[in-house]
Each structure stands twice: as C-alpha cells, then as structure tokens.
Design a protein around this motif. Sequence first.
Motif, PDB file in Angstrom:
ATOM      1  N   THR A   3      -9.045   1.849  -7.094  1.00 25.70           N
ATOM      2  CA  THR A   3      -9.408   0.470  -7.394  1.00 25.70           C
ATOM      3  C   THR A   3      -9.274   0.292  -8.898  1.00 25.70           C
ATOM      4  O   THR A   3      -9.658   1.179  -9.666  1.00 25.70           O
TER       5      THR A   3
ATOM      6  N   GLY B  59      -2.819   3.366  -3.124  1.00 32.39           N
ATOM      7  CA  GLY B  59      -3.227   2.142  -3.802  1.00 32.39           C
ATOM      8  C   GLY B  59      -2.217   1.032  -3.607  1.00 32.39           C
ATOM      9  O   GLY B  59      -1.073   1.270  -3.209  1.00 32.39           O
ATOM     10  N   MET B  60      -2.657  -0.195  -3.867  1.00 32.35           N
ATOM     11  CA  MET B  60      -1.779  -1.363  -3.806  1.00 32.35           C
ATOM     12  C   MET B  60      -1.001  -1.428  -5.109  1.00 32.35           C
ATOM     13  O   MET B  60      -1.580  -1.662  -6.172  1.00 32.35           O
TER      14      MET B  60
ATOM     15  N   TRP C 222      -6.197  -6.009   1.694  1.00 29.67           N
ATOM     16  CA  TRP C 222      -5.118  -5.483   2.528  1.00 29.67           C
ATOM     17  C   TRP C 222      -5.693  -4.810   3.778  1.00 29.67           C
ATOM     18  O   TRP C 222      -5.187  -5.012   4.889  1.00 29.67           O
TER      19      TRP C 222
ATOM     20  N   GLN D 260      -7.142  -3.774  -2.483  1.00 23.94           N
ATOM     21  CA  GLN D 260      -7.196  -2.762  -1.428  1.00 23.94           C
ATOM     22  C   GLN D 260      -8.013  -3.251  -0.233  1.00 23.94           C
ATOM     23  O   GLN D 260      -7.589  -3.122   0.918  1.00 23.94           O
TER      24      GLN D 260
ATOM     25  N   THR E  10      -8.829   6.056  -1.920  1.00 30.96           N
ATOM     26  CA  THR E  10      -7.973   5.003  -2.447  1.00 30.96           C
ATOM     27  C   THR E  10      -8.233   4.877  -3.937  1.00 30.96           C
ATOM     28  O   THR E  10      -8.959   5.687  -4.534  1.00 30.96           O
TER      29      THR E  10
ATOM     30  N   THR F 247     -13.304   5.749  -3.254  1.00 32.53           N
ATOM     31  CA  THR F 247     -12.312   5.240  -4.209  1.00 32.53           C
ATOM     32  C   THR F 247     -12.436   5.842  -5.602  1.00 32.53           C
ATOM     33  O   THR F 247     -13.533   6.149  -6.068  1.00 32.53           O
TER      34      THR F 247
ATOM     35  N   ALA G 245       0.880  -1.167   0.000  1.00 32.07           N
ATOM     36  CA  ALA G 245       0.000   0.000   0.000  1.00 32.07           C
ATOM     37  C   ALA G 245       0.920   1.220   0.000  1.00 32.07           C
ATOM     38  O   ALA G 245       1.750   1.377   0.887  1.00 32.07           O
TER      39      ALA G 245
END
Lengths: 303, 303
Positions: free
Chosen positions: B198, B242-243, B209, B206, B196, B222, B171
């Motif tokens: 997606t 974000g991941m 996590w 996300q 965030t 998001t 992240a």
Amino acid sequence: MIRKINLVLDYDHLSALSAILRTGSFEKAARQLGLTPSAISQRIKALEERVGAVLVVRGQPCRPTLAGQRLFRHAEEVALLEAGLGRDLGEFAGMAKTPSLRLAVNADSLATWFVPAMAAVDAFLYDLVLDDQDHSAEWLRRGEVRAAVTGSSQAVQGCDCLYLGRLRYFATASPDFMARWFPDGVTAERLAVAPTMTFNTKDTLQSRWLALAFAMDISPPTHWLPSSHGFVDATLAGVGWGMNPEILVSNEITGSRLLMLLPDRPLDIPLYWHWSRSAGPALKVLTEAVLATARRLLVQDHP
Amino acid sequence: MIRKINLVLDYDHLSALSAILRTGSFEKAARQLGLTPSAISQRIKALEERVGAVLVVRGQPCRPTLAGQRLFRHAEEVALLEAGLGRDLGEFAGMAKTPSLRLAVNADSLATWFVPAMAAVDAFLYDLVLDDQDHSAEWLRRGEVRAAVTGSSQAVQGCDCLYLGRLRYFATASPDFMARWFPDGVTAERLAVAPTMTFNTKDTLQSRWLALAFAMDISPPTHWLPSSHGFVDATLAGVGWGMNPEILVSNEITGSRLLMLLPDRPLDIPLYWHWSRSAGPALKVLTEAVLATARRLLVQDHP
C-alpha cells in the motif's frame, strides 16, 4: 500466541491501536483485523482507561498522542521480540504473524539500492517512511521507527550504527539543456540563471555541490520536485539540471541522453544504518542483508 | 517591473514572504534573493505590520499562518498575471522573472505521463506537491496550488475542470511470488494471506481492486511503501503484489518479469485537470500541453 500471565496490557487491545495508526482510521483497522468498528472502539476505550490517557486523536487520518505513539512503539517491539522467540523455538514459527517493521529511508536509497536488501528478508511486513538522509535519524530519535538509513554517523541513544558506503551523485542535464544554458561551458555566471531542481526544502545537494565546485554562493532559480525518478525524468526532458544518483542515471550517461555538468566533480553522500537495540535479535538478519547490499551497490572507501 | 501606483502592498516584501515559504527558512530565502537575512526579517516585519497579522510561524521549516498562506497565493497570482502581461506586451518578456507555479499531482501521474507535459512549457518554475488523486483537489480548494491533477470530476469553486482520460492499473506480482503464494490460482482465500503493498493510508487501489474482482471483503497483510517506482521495484523483487500503472510496467509484463494476477481485471482511475481562473491566461498553454499529453498517454474512452 503467548498466554497472558501478569501482563499489564491487553495485547489484543494493543493490536487495535497499531492497526488504527497504520491505516489511519477505525474502519480500516476493523477491516484489517476482521472486527467491527465498534469492537475496535471498545478496545481503544479500554486501553485509554487502562493507561489513563487519550491515545488517538480522531481525525482523517487518526493520529497518535504522545502516549499513543509510545504504546505503538511498544507493540512493535514486542512483536519483533516474539518473532525472534518464534525463530529460536521453532514450534512457534508457523503460528506467529509476520511482524511489521517501521523504517526510515531516504528516497534516493529506496530508488537505488535499498529494495534488494528488503527483498532478501521476508520476515517482516515493511512500513517505510521516506525522509531526507539528514533528517531520517530524527524518526529513530523520536522512537517512531526501529531502524533508519541516514547521513549521520552519530549513534542515536539505544541504537547501534554501521557505515554503509557512499551514494555518488552527479550534476546532470540533457544535451539540449546544456546547449541552451551552457553554450560556452559551465560557469558560475550561467549557473546563476539556469534553472535547477530541488527535491524539497530539506534537499541541500544542489547548493552543496555548487559551493564545493565554485567556492561561492550561487542561488539558481529552482523547480521543486519531490520524487527521485521524477527528478531523472525531468532532467531527461530538459526541465532543469539536478543532482542525480549515479546508479540511477548510469545508462543515460553512457548513452549520452544525460551529460554531467562537471564530470570530475561528483558529490558523495556517506550513508549509515542505525537500528534500535530494543528490537532485539530480529533485526540481525536484516542488518546483514542491508550491509551486504550496500557493500555491493554503494561506493566503498579503498584503503 | 510595474511602477507602484496606489498599491496596497509592497511587492518586494511579498517576494520575501514567498521565498521563505518556498525554501522553508529566512537564511535560504535571503540567499535566493541575494539579500541579508536581516533585510528579509525587516521585510516580513513590515509586511506583518501592514497586514496586522503574523504571517510566518518561525520553525524548521517555517510555515505560513492562514494570513501568510493567503498572501503567498496572492503573490503567485500576481506573478502569473504579470507573466501573461509580459507575453502580450512583448517588451516585458525579457525583463520578467520566470514565475513559480505550484501544482498538486498524484505520484503515479508524475511517474507515468505528467513530466512531458511540464517539459513542453518552460514559462514556469514548477513547484510540485505530491498527493493522492483523491486528495489533490483539497490543495486547490484550500488555495495552496494553482492547478491539480485529481480523480474528482467535481469543479472546485473559482476553477475550471477538464477530463484527461484513465490511468490503467493491473494487480501484478513477480513469477516467484505467484508460484509461492498462488500455486493453485488467484483465489480470495490466498489473497487474504499473500502480502500486498500500500502506498500510504490514502491509497485505496488494492482494496478497491479486491472488492471489484471478488465482491467480498479481503484485508491482506500489507507493506507500506510511499513511492511509485519503489512499488514497481518491490513487486519485481517479490516483496508483495501491488497495483501498478500499466504504463510503468508494460515492459516488465511483456518480458514476463511481472505477471498480472487477473489479466482481464484492470482498474481504471479517471483523472481530471483543474485550474484556477484567478491565474488568468498564464495557465492556458500548460492546460493545452497537459491535455495533449494525457490524450496521448492515458486510456481514452471510445464512443
């Protein structure tokens, strides 16, 4: 945040619909809104009874019916108008939720110049749809997005349109690929057998460049690779030659890790920004940011 | 190149079908095969009469019916078997056309480690389909691809499966974003309001996590951004957290242009390579290249 006086629709119910269509499922929508899935179901049922039509086709993911699509669009437009109201009235600003804004952008614009424009305006949650520049205007025409970066100068009904500049492409390949496939120069004969790459069935850049550069019909064998950076990586790795945006490969060209097949033959794609007037003044700030970024990063016409 | 003895199907006709389904139109297929569109039409008509079923739904793009899909798959399998025959018999090698190979790969694998594996094997024209690692196996199950990189260890019928390693995600967010949204540390309370990103409705990284790191249900606002590099660019620009795959952002993390929200909380996604046995030995060389590249670039389990 606005008291319901004579409203035909319940906007809490509309939020449930938007959340389902954005996330694809009743469960995820419930989580996003902090409700139980059964509360979400009840809201959709109430909305469907109010409208007299099925709004959501249950599935994985859930999809809107035509009526559902129209209501989704209405909910987004109202949220955008509320955001404008919030800005103008000041006192609303702290209370308003960040509205979502659905845009259609071509993949190469996202990969090269569009992110700084988005990042300059934090008034929205962006919901990006990727499609070819020759097809992104259709999303606007169908009412599924509020604005679009497209290759078409033709204004869509209810929308305004501004010219952005040209995204410049070069046909590029790795030095090893050039030595293997074009040892005696880039000729139409060799281009008919050297593997190229195509983004997807909507991508006509390679064939347009071939037609412009050689004025004849050449159909090379092709890989299919639907990713802007994947295109660059695969070109660098010698998988094929392909049309890459100059912005994305300028370092590779300067460093001779990529060579241009015909350095004096760029292909310029003009781009336009279209936005829906029904979104009201909310899109004004984004339109300014998009224009400023495009003027800085795209090739501009000189008088 | 193989004489037709007792063949039920005309393989020239099958080539026309494959070209239409790959390019999306009769016109483009005609160009690719060096035929007139009317010759293509006649071949499809002959094939449809032979099989007794409609094979292509005419449209933009043209799509296969179930029967068309099955024949397309058969044509690809035969081409792969011929390629294997060519390799084994030597004399064929120069005559055989490069066969197409349709693969399903998740976008983050394409962005991080898959291209070198593809580039190591030039026996194919690659036809890449991008889908989430939790959904790419469905393409194989439906018979629409010959091999896939997936997150599932469950073998698909008629296919073999090998473990590749783990794609590690962190992240991440820009320093400005961290200062603005997490001035007093990364807490569940702040994560519920910080935007965030997606990838699309299939992307659960996300939320996975968040669930692992905080053991509670957090649904942040998001953005939706269906592009691996777009994700990184937007994270760098401060649009959201974000991941991102470690491989893709290691330079940015080292240079402190991106910060990890919780440095001791990576999310590892195990990946598997599945391939269809009906493709015969043609996929052996690619499987070896995929394994070698994955062992080099993905996180491997230590005993």
